[in-house]
Design a protein around this motif. Structure first.
Motif, PDB file in Angstrom:
ATOM      1  N   ALA A  26      -2.980  43.319  34.473  1.00 45.96           N
ATOM      2  CA  ALA A  26      -2.785  44.596  35.166  1.00 45.96           C
ATOM      3  C   ALA A  26      -3.264  45.758  34.301  1.00 45.96           C
ATOM      4  N   GLY A  27      -3.972  46.667  34.941  1.00 44.65           N
ATOM      5  CA  GLY A  27      -4.412  47.876  34.257  1.00 44.65           C
ATOM      6  C   GLY A  27      -3.294  48.908  34.214  1.00 44.65           C
ATOM      7  N   ARG A  28      -3.587  50.018  33.603  1.00 46.44           N
ATOM      8  CA  ARG A  28      -2.592  51.088  33.464  1.00 46.44           C
ATOM      9  C   ARG A  28      -2.085  51.558  34.820  1.00 46.44           C
ATOM     10  N   ASP A  29      -2.983  51.787  35.762  1.00 49.85           N
ATOM     11  CA  ASP A  29      -2.569  52.276  37.078  1.00 49.85           C
ATOM     12  C   ASP A  29      -1.640  51.279  37.774  1.00 49.85           C
ATOM     13  N   ALA A  30      -1.973  50.002  37.694  1.00 52.66           N
ATOM     14  CA  ALA A  30      -1.127  48.975  38.314  1.00 52.66           C
ATOM     15  C   ALA A  30       0.246  48.930  37.641  1.00 52.66           C
ATOM     16  N   ARG A  31       0.287  49.113  36.352  1.00 50.09           N
ATOM     17  CA  ARG A  31       1.574  49.118  35.644  1.00 50.09           C
ATOM     18  C   ARG A  31       2.414  50.341  36.025  1.00 50.09           C
ATOM     19  N   VAL A  32       1.770  51.471  36.205  1.00 46.37           N
ATOM     20  CA  VAL A  32       2.491  52.673  36.644  1.00 46.37           C
ATOM     21  C   VAL A  32       3.090  52.432  38.025  1.00 46.37           C
ATOM     22  N   VAL A  33       2.310  51.842  38.913  1.00 42.66           N
ATOM     23  CA  VAL A  33       2.823  51.528  40.252  1.00 42.66           C
ATOM     24  C   VAL A  33       4.014  50.575  40.140  1.00 42.66           C
ATOM     25  N   GLY A  34       3.879  49.538  39.331  1.00 42.63           N
ATOM     26  CA  GLY A  34       4.988  48.600  39.136  1.00 42.63           C
ATOM     27  C   GLY A  34       6.234  49.288  38.614  1.00 42.63           C
ATOM     28  N   LEU A  35       6.066  50.198  37.673  1.00 36.39           N
ATOM     29  CA  LEU A  35       7.196  50.941  37.118  1.00 36.39           C
ATOM     30  C   LEU A  35       7.882  51.781  38.195  1.00 36.39           C
ATOM     31  N   LEU A  36       7.084  52.447  39.030  1.00 38.60           N
ATOM     32  CA  LEU A  36       7.670  53.269  40.097  1.00 38.60           C
ATOM     33  C   LEU A  36       8.402  52.415  41.125  1.00 38.60           C
ATOM     34  N   VAL A  37       7.863  51.243  41.427  1.00 35.44           N
ATOM     35  CA  VAL A  37       8.532  50.332  42.357  1.00 35.44           C
ATOM     36  C   VAL A  37       9.867  49.880  41.764  1.00 35.44           C
ATOM     37  N   VAL A  38       9.890  49.568  40.481  1.00 34.17           N
ATOM     38  CA  VAL A  38      11.152  49.209  39.811  1.00 34.17           C
ATOM     39  C   VAL A  38      12.142  50.378  39.891  1.00 34.17           C
ATOM     40  N   CYS A  39      11.666  51.585  39.658  1.00 26.30           N
ATOM     41  CA  CYS A  39      12.548  52.758  39.716  1.00 26.30           C
ATOM     42  C   CYS A  39      13.152  52.932  41.107  1.00 26.30           C
ATOM     43  N   PHE A  40      12.352  52.706  42.157  1.00 21.08           N
ATOM     44  CA  PHE A  40      12.903  52.761  43.517  1.00 21.08           C
ATOM     45  C   PHE A  40      13.956  51.674  43.699  1.00 21.08           C
ATOM     46  N   GLY A  41      13.740  50.505  43.092  1.00 23.05           N
ATOM     47  CA  GLY A  41      14.745  49.449  43.156  1.00 23.05           C
ATOM     48  C   GLY A  41      16.071  49.900  42.565  1.00 23.05           C
ATOM     49  N   LEU A  42      16.005  50.623  41.464  1.00 19.82           N
ATOM     50  CA  LEU A  42      17.230  51.161  40.847  1.00 19.82           C
ATOM     51  C   LEU A  42      17.900  52.181  41.769  1.00 19.82           C
ATOM     52  N   VAL A  43      17.094  52.983  42.442  1.00 18.02           N
ATOM     53  CA  VAL A  43      17.639  53.954  43.400  1.00 18.02           C
ATOM     54  C   VAL A  43      18.374  53.229  44.521  1.00 18.02           C
ATOM     55  N   TYR A  44      17.770  52.162  45.056  1.00 19.87           N
ATOM     56  CA  TYR A  44      18.424  51.422  46.145  1.00 19.87           C
ATOM     57  C   TYR A  44      19.730  50.796  45.666  1.00 19.87           C
ATOM     58  N   ALA A  45      19.765  50.338  44.416  1.00 25.32           N
ATOM     59  CA  ALA A  45      21.006  49.788  43.864  1.00 25.32           C
ATOM     60  C   ALA A  45      22.080  50.869  43.769  1.00 25.32           C
ATOM     61  N   LEU A  46      21.700  52.072  43.350  1.00 24.63           N
ATOM     62  CA  LEU A  46      22.661  53.173  43.297  1.00 24.63           C
ATOM     63  C   LEU A  46      23.216  53.493  44.681  1.00 24.63           C
ATOM     64  N   VAL A  47      22.337  53.523  45.673  1.00 28.55           N
ATOM     65  CA  VAL A  47      22.782  53.803  47.043  1.00 28.55           C
ATOM     66  C   VAL A  47      23.702  52.684  47.521  1.00 28.55           C
ATOM     67  N   ALA A  48      23.361  51.433  47.217  1.00 27.19           N
ATOM     68  CA  ALA A  48      24.194  50.299  47.625  1.00 27.19           C
ATOM     69  C   ALA A  48      25.587  50.387  47.012  1.00 27.19           C
ATOM     70  N   GLY A  49      25.673  50.896  45.789  1.00 37.53           N
ATOM     71  CA  GLY A  49      26.955  51.007  45.114  1.00 37.53           C
ATOM     72  C   GLY A  49      27.879  52.052  45.707  1.00 37.53           C
ATOM     73  N   ASP A  50      27.327  53.076  46.350  1.00 37.61           N
ATOM     74  CA  ASP A  50      28.139  54.126  46.965  1.00 37.61           C
ATOM     75  C   ASP A  50      27.360  54.763  48.126  1.00 37.61           C
ATOM     76  N   PRO A  51      27.206  54.017  49.227  1.00 33.92           N
ATOM     77  CA  PRO A  51      26.390  54.513  50.335  1.00 33.92           C
ATOM     78  C   PRO A  51      26.897  55.826  50.930  1.00 33.92           C
ATOM     79  N   ALA A  52      28.201  55.994  50.982  1.00 34.20           N
ATOM     80  CA  ALA A  52      28.744  57.226  51.571  1.00 34.20           C
ATOM     81  C   ALA A  52      28.260  58.454  50.804  1.00 34.20           C
ATOM     82  N   ARG A  53      28.107  58.311  49.521  1.00 34.75           N
ATOM     83  CA  ARG A  53      27.692  59.429  48.676  1.00 34.75           C
ATOM     84  C   ARG A  53      26.172  59.591  48.603  1.00 34.75           C
TER      85      ARG A  53
END
Length: 107
Positions: A26-53
């Motif tokens: 993977a080149g730099r651009d592909a790694r940046v995309v992968g990193l952003l996808v991982v970050c969205f995964g963390l966001v979804y986990a946060l929402v799952a932990g407290d959906p009301a909030r």
């Protein structure tokens, strides 16, 4: 039920993004995309932990997933990407629909 979808979305993004991030070729651009996808995964986990909030944060996921589908979908149809990318986009489309249902009707 909404929490299960959110945890599934988190795992999906962590796996897909992590795989893209860790590919040796993977080149730099592909790694940046992968990193952003991982970050969205963390966001979804946060929402799952407290959906009301945190449920409104899913709007970022909806926009991000629709954007990725719009940007990559035509190239996938033209055969410029492996078919596996089309499967990932199909998963993104399903999560987008689920997120919209949660946002418009509550978790």
């Amino acid at each position: 039920m909404g929490e299960i979808v959110l945890w599934a979305a988190a795992a999906y993004n962590l796996v897909i993004g992590g795989a893209g991030l860790l590919q040796k070729e993977a080149g730099r651009d592909a790694r940046v995309v992968g990193l952003l996808v991982v970050c969205f995964g963390l966001v979804y986990a946060l929402v799952a932990g407290d959906p009301a909030r945190f449920l409104p944060i899913l709007w970022a996921g909806v926009l991000g997933k629709i954007g990725v589908i719009a940007l990559l979908g035509p190239a996938v149809r033209r055969g410029e990407f492996p078919k596996a990318v089309g499967l990932v986009l199909a998963g993104d489309a399903l999560f987008t629909l689920a997120f919209l249902a949660m946002l418009l009707h509550g978790v």
